[in-house]
Design an enzyme around this catalytic site. Structure first.
Site, PDB file in Angstrom:
ATOM      1  N   LYS A  35       0.860  -1.175   0.000  1.00  0.00           N
ATOM      2  CA  LYS A  35       0.000   0.000   0.000  1.00  0.00           C
ATOM      3  C   LYS A  35       0.904   1.235   0.000  1.00  0.00           C
ATOM      4  O   LYS A  35       1.795   1.354   0.843  1.00  0.00           O
ATOM      5  CB  LYS A  35      -0.896  -0.001   1.238  1.00  0.00           C
ATOM      6  CG  LYS A  35      -1.863   1.167   1.273  1.00  0.00           C
ATOM      7  CD  LYS A  35      -2.802   1.068   2.455  1.00  0.00           C
ATOM      8  CE  LYS A  35      -2.255   1.656   3.718  1.00  0.00           C
ATOM      9  NZ  LYS A  35      -2.060   3.111   3.718  1.00  0.00           N
ATOM     10  N   ASP A  61      -3.282   4.393  -1.815  1.00  0.00           N
ATOM     11  CA  ASP A  61      -4.171   4.848  -0.738  1.00  0.00           C
ATOM     12  C   ASP A  61      -4.053   6.367  -0.576  1.00  0.00           C
ATOM     13  O   ASP A  61      -3.387   6.858   0.324  1.00  0.00           O
ATOM     14  CB  ASP A  61      -3.767   4.116   0.556  1.00  0.00           C
ATOM     15  CG  ASP A  61      -4.553   4.569   1.777  1.00  0.00           C
ATOM     16  OD1 ASP A  61      -5.682   5.059   1.623  1.00  0.00           O
ATOM     17  OD2 ASP A  61      -4.026   4.410   2.900  1.00  0.00           O
ATOM     18  N   LEU A  62      -4.707   7.091  -1.475  1.00  0.00           N
ATOM     19  CA  LEU A  62      -4.615   8.558  -1.416  1.00  0.00           C
ATOM     20  C   LEU A  62      -5.930   9.195  -0.975  1.00  0.00           C
ATOM     21  O   LEU A  62      -6.031  10.399  -0.847  1.00  0.00           O
ATOM     22  CB  LEU A  62      -4.151   9.118  -2.782  1.00  0.00           C
ATOM     23  CG  LEU A  62      -2.802   8.577  -3.268  1.00  0.00           C
ATOM     24  CD1 LEU A  62      -2.427   9.202  -4.616  1.00  0.00           C
ATOM     25  CD2 LEU A  62      -1.691   8.830  -2.263  1.00  0.00           C
ATOM     26  N   LYS A  63      -6.942   8.377  -0.778  1.00  0.00           N
ATOM     27  CA  LYS A  63      -8.236   8.847  -0.228  1.00  0.00           C
ATOM     28  C   LYS A  63      -8.722  10.121  -0.899  1.00  0.00           C
ATOM     29  O   LYS A  63      -8.956  11.144  -0.225  1.00  0.00           O
ATOM     30  CB  LYS A  63      -8.127   9.057   1.283  1.00  0.00           C
ATOM     31  CG  LYS A  63      -7.642   7.838   2.052  1.00  0.00           C
ATOM     32  CD  LYS A  63      -7.558   8.134   3.541  1.00  0.00           C
ATOM     33  CE  LYS A  63      -7.090   6.952   4.360  1.00  0.00           C
ATOM     34  NZ  LYS A  63      -5.668   6.606   4.216  1.00  0.00           N
ATOM     35  N   ASP A  66     -12.720  15.410  -3.241  1.00  0.00           N
ATOM     36  CA  ASP A  66     -12.729  16.713  -3.910  1.00  0.00           C
ATOM     37  C   ASP A  66     -14.026  16.788  -4.710  1.00  0.00           C
ATOM     38  O   ASP A  66     -14.910  15.933  -4.540  1.00  0.00           O
ATOM     39  CB  ASP A  66     -11.487  16.811  -4.828  1.00  0.00           C
ATOM     40  CG  ASP A  66     -11.002  18.250  -5.013  1.00  0.00           C
ATOM     41  OD1 ASP A  66     -11.850  19.128  -5.285  1.00  0.00           O
ATOM     42  OD2 ASP A  66      -9.795  18.494  -4.899  1.00  0.00           O
ATOM     43  N   ILE A  67     -14.158  17.767  -5.600  1.00  0.00           N
ATOM     44  CA  ILE A  67     -15.370  17.825  -6.416  1.00  0.00           C
ATOM     45  C   ILE A  67     -15.375  16.619  -7.373  1.00  0.00           C
ATOM     46  O   ILE A  67     -14.306  16.076  -7.700  1.00  0.00           O
ATOM     47  CB  ILE A  67     -15.482  19.161  -7.196  1.00  0.00           C
ATOM     48  CG1 ILE A  67     -14.293  19.357  -8.135  1.00  0.00           C
ATOM     49  CG2 ILE A  67     -15.624  20.329  -6.226  1.00  0.00           C
ATOM     50  CD1 ILE A  67     -14.467  20.527  -9.100  1.00  0.00           C
ATOM     51  N   THR A  70     -12.875  16.443 -10.413  1.00  0.00           N
ATOM     52  CA  THR A  70     -11.463  16.325 -10.034  1.00  0.00           C
ATOM     53  C   THR A  70     -11.148  14.910  -9.557  1.00  0.00           C
ATOM     54  O   THR A  70     -10.111  14.334  -9.921  1.00  0.00           O
ATOM     55  CB  THR A  70     -11.136  17.356  -8.924  1.00  0.00           C
ATOM     56  OG1 THR A  70     -11.407  18.649  -9.456  1.00  0.00           O
ATOM     57  CG2 THR A  70      -9.697  17.275  -8.477  1.00  0.00           C
ATOM     58  N   THR A 119      -9.968   4.762  11.061  1.00  0.00           N
ATOM     59  CA  THR A 119      -9.862   3.943  12.283  1.00  0.00           C
ATOM     60  C   THR A 119      -9.352   4.756  13.472  1.00  0.00           C
ATOM     61  O   THR A 119      -9.521   4.349  14.618  1.00  0.00           O
ATOM     62  CB  THR A 119      -8.926   2.737  12.052  1.00  0.00           C
ATOM     63  OG1 THR A 119      -7.895   3.132  11.171  1.00  0.00           O
ATOM     64  CG2 THR A 119      -9.686   1.576  11.484  1.00  0.00           C
ATOM     65  N   GLN A 182      -4.095   3.905  16.466  1.00  0.00           N
ATOM     66  CA  GLN A 182      -5.263   3.134  16.045  1.00  0.00           C
ATOM     67  C   GLN A 182      -6.195   2.919  17.229  1.00  0.00           C
ATOM     68  O   GLN A 182      -5.767   2.518  18.304  1.00  0.00           O
ATOM     69  CB  GLN A 182      -4.839   1.774  15.457  1.00  0.00           C
ATOM     70  CG  GLN A 182      -3.999   1.882  14.196  1.00  0.00           C
ATOM     71  CD  GLN A 182      -4.794   2.317  12.972  1.00  0.00           C
ATOM     72  OE1 GLN A 182      -5.938   2.728  13.079  1.00  0.00           O
ATOM     73  NE2 GLN A 182      -4.174   2.238  11.804  1.00  0.00           N
ATOM     74  N   ARG A 203       2.993  -0.377  10.696  1.00  0.00           N
ATOM     75  CA  ARG A 203       4.071  -0.376  11.681  1.00  0.00           C
ATOM     76  C   ARG A 203       4.443  -1.739  12.261  1.00  0.00           C
ATOM     77  O   ARG A 203       5.639  -1.992  12.445  1.00  0.00           O
ATOM     78  CB  ARG A 203       3.745   0.647  12.775  1.00  0.00           C
ATOM     79  CG  ARG A 203       3.901   2.070  12.250  1.00  0.00           C
ATOM     80  CD  ARG A 203       3.180   3.092  13.099  1.00  0.00           C
ATOM     81  NE  ARG A 203       1.727   2.994  12.926  1.00  0.00           N
ATOM     82  CZ  ARG A 203       0.865   3.858  13.471  1.00  0.00           C
ATOM     83  NH1 ARG A 203       1.317   4.861  14.210  1.00  0.00           N
ATOM     84  NH2 ARG A 203      -0.432   3.727  13.262  1.00  0.00           N
TER      85      ARG A 203
HETATM   86  O1  C5P Z   1       0.935   1.325  11.002  1.00  0.00           O
HETATM   87  P1  C5P Z   1      -0.494   0.902  10.860  1.00  0.00           P
HETATM   88  O2  C5P Z   1      -0.636  -0.613  10.813  1.00  0.00           O
HETATM   89  O3  C5P Z   1      -1.404   1.558  11.870  1.00  0.00           O
HETATM   90  O4  C5P Z   1      -0.908   1.436   9.420  1.00  0.00           O
HETATM   91  C1  C5P Z   1      -2.222   1.427   8.945  1.00  0.00           C
HETATM   92  C2  C5P Z   1      -2.253   2.002   7.567  1.00  0.00           C
HETATM   93  O5  C5P Z   1      -3.598   2.015   7.115  1.00  0.00           O
HETATM   94  C3  C5P Z   1      -1.750   3.437   7.474  1.00  0.00           C
HETATM   95  O6  C5P Z   1      -1.092   3.567   6.225  1.00  0.00           O
HETATM   96  C4  C5P Z   1      -3.015   4.271   7.503  1.00  0.00           C
HETATM   97  O7  C5P Z   1      -2.894   5.469   6.788  1.00  0.00           O
HETATM   98  C5  C5P Z   1      -4.011   3.338   6.799  1.00  0.00           C
HETATM   99  N1  C5P Z   1      -5.418   3.544   7.090  1.00  0.00           N
HETATM  100  C6  C5P Z   1      -5.938   3.526   8.372  1.00  0.00           C
HETATM  101  N2  C5P Z   1      -7.279   3.707   8.567  1.00  0.00           N
HETATM  102  C7  C5P Z   1      -8.091   3.898   7.531  1.00  0.00           C
HETATM  103  C8  C5P Z   1      -7.586   3.927   6.230  1.00  0.00           C
HETATM  104  C9  C5P Z   1      -6.238   3.734   6.049  1.00  0.00           C
HETATM  105  O8  C5P Z   1      -5.211   3.328   9.322  1.00  0.00           O
HETATM  106  N3  C5P Z   1      -9.397   4.017   7.736  1.00  0.00           N
END
Ligand code: C5P
Length: 227
Positions: A35, A61-63, A66-67, A70, A119, A182, A203
């Site tokens: 990811k 994963d850039l979420k 926007d309009i 775009t 999360t 988290q 992590r």
């Molecule tokens: O390090 P960790 O296991 O917490 O990483 C979780 C990854 O999932 C991160 O890249 C975080 O940006 C992503 N993420 C998240 N919650 C979401 C969507 C994506 O933690 N709802």
């Protein structure tokens, strides 16, 4: 185990391409997906995505939020880049989701999913679950392939949106790992048992002394939980 490997996505939440490529090499045989999120993409751009794609599937994963026009154009660019998964934020609303889904339709190899509720969100659990479900239904109606959600919402989302609607779950921790930011965590076995299709792990793997061993630990737990 191979099947599990294709369900484990390691978040390359590092600063530079060199660190990302070093992790990719260490994890080469262990995971099927990487990811790539905001930090690395902003630093290294599409070139890095192309390098990772040579050996692995990529979830970009850039979420996008926007309009509609775009976001649709950004989804199209992701499709051209050849990633296997990309996401938008369902908070952008129905019109934005529909525009994104229309753009993604030109790239059948790429799955478009939506983020429902982060999360790390401090909102009460019950409220987050309700909103996640509502946004998942909206995403399915708009033609998206699935959602990012907490493990604890996966079963309800599957029930509401159908078994084929993909659930991608971050917030994975096991043994006595630090939960960091988290809020709604689960271990890999629990995630699989509760209907998660893909597990996103950052992590606990990338900061482990031995990332491949940590990934294998997660895969073992996933495999043991398989129904
Ligand atoms: O390090 P960790 O296991 O917490 O990483 C979780 C990854 O999932 C991160 O890249 C975080 O940006 C992503 N993420 C998240 N919650 C979401 C969507 C994506 O933690 N709802």
């Amino acid at each position: 185990m191979n099947e599990m490997k294709d369900r484990l996505m390691v978040a390359l939440d590092v600063e530079h391409a060199e660190q990302a490529m070093a992790l990719k090499q260490k994890l080469a045989g262990a995971v099927g997906w990487f990811k790539i999120g905001l930090r690395l993409f902003v630093a290294e751009g599409p070139e890095l995505v192309r390098s990772v794609r040579q050996s692995h599937k990529v979830f970009l994963d850039l979420k996008f939020h926007d309009i509609p026009n775009t976001v649709a154009q950004a989804v199209e660019s992701a499709g051209r880049l050849g990633v296997e998964m990309v996401n938008v934020h369902a908070g952008g609303g129905e019109a934005m989701l529909r525009a994104a889904a229309d753009a993604a339709a030109a790239f059948p190899e790429m799955r478009l999913i939506a983020v429902t509720v982060l999360t790390s969100d401090p909102m009460p659990k019950a409220q987050a679950a309700e909103l996640a479900l509502e946004r998942a239904r909206m995403a399915r109606e708009a033609g998206l392939a699935g959602v990012v959600c907490s493990v604890w919402e996966a079963a309800a989302i599957k029930q509401a949106c159908g078994d084929n609607f993909i659930t991608v779950t971050p917030g994975i921790r096991w043994s006595d790992q630090d939960t960091q930011d988290q809020k709604r965590i689960a271990d890999p076995a629990e995630a699989v048992r509760r209907g998660a299709d893909y597990l996103v792990v950052g992590r606990p793997v990338i900061r482990a002394a031995d990332p491949a061993a940590a990934a294998r630990e997660a895969l073992d737990m996933m495999a043991a939980a398989r129904p």
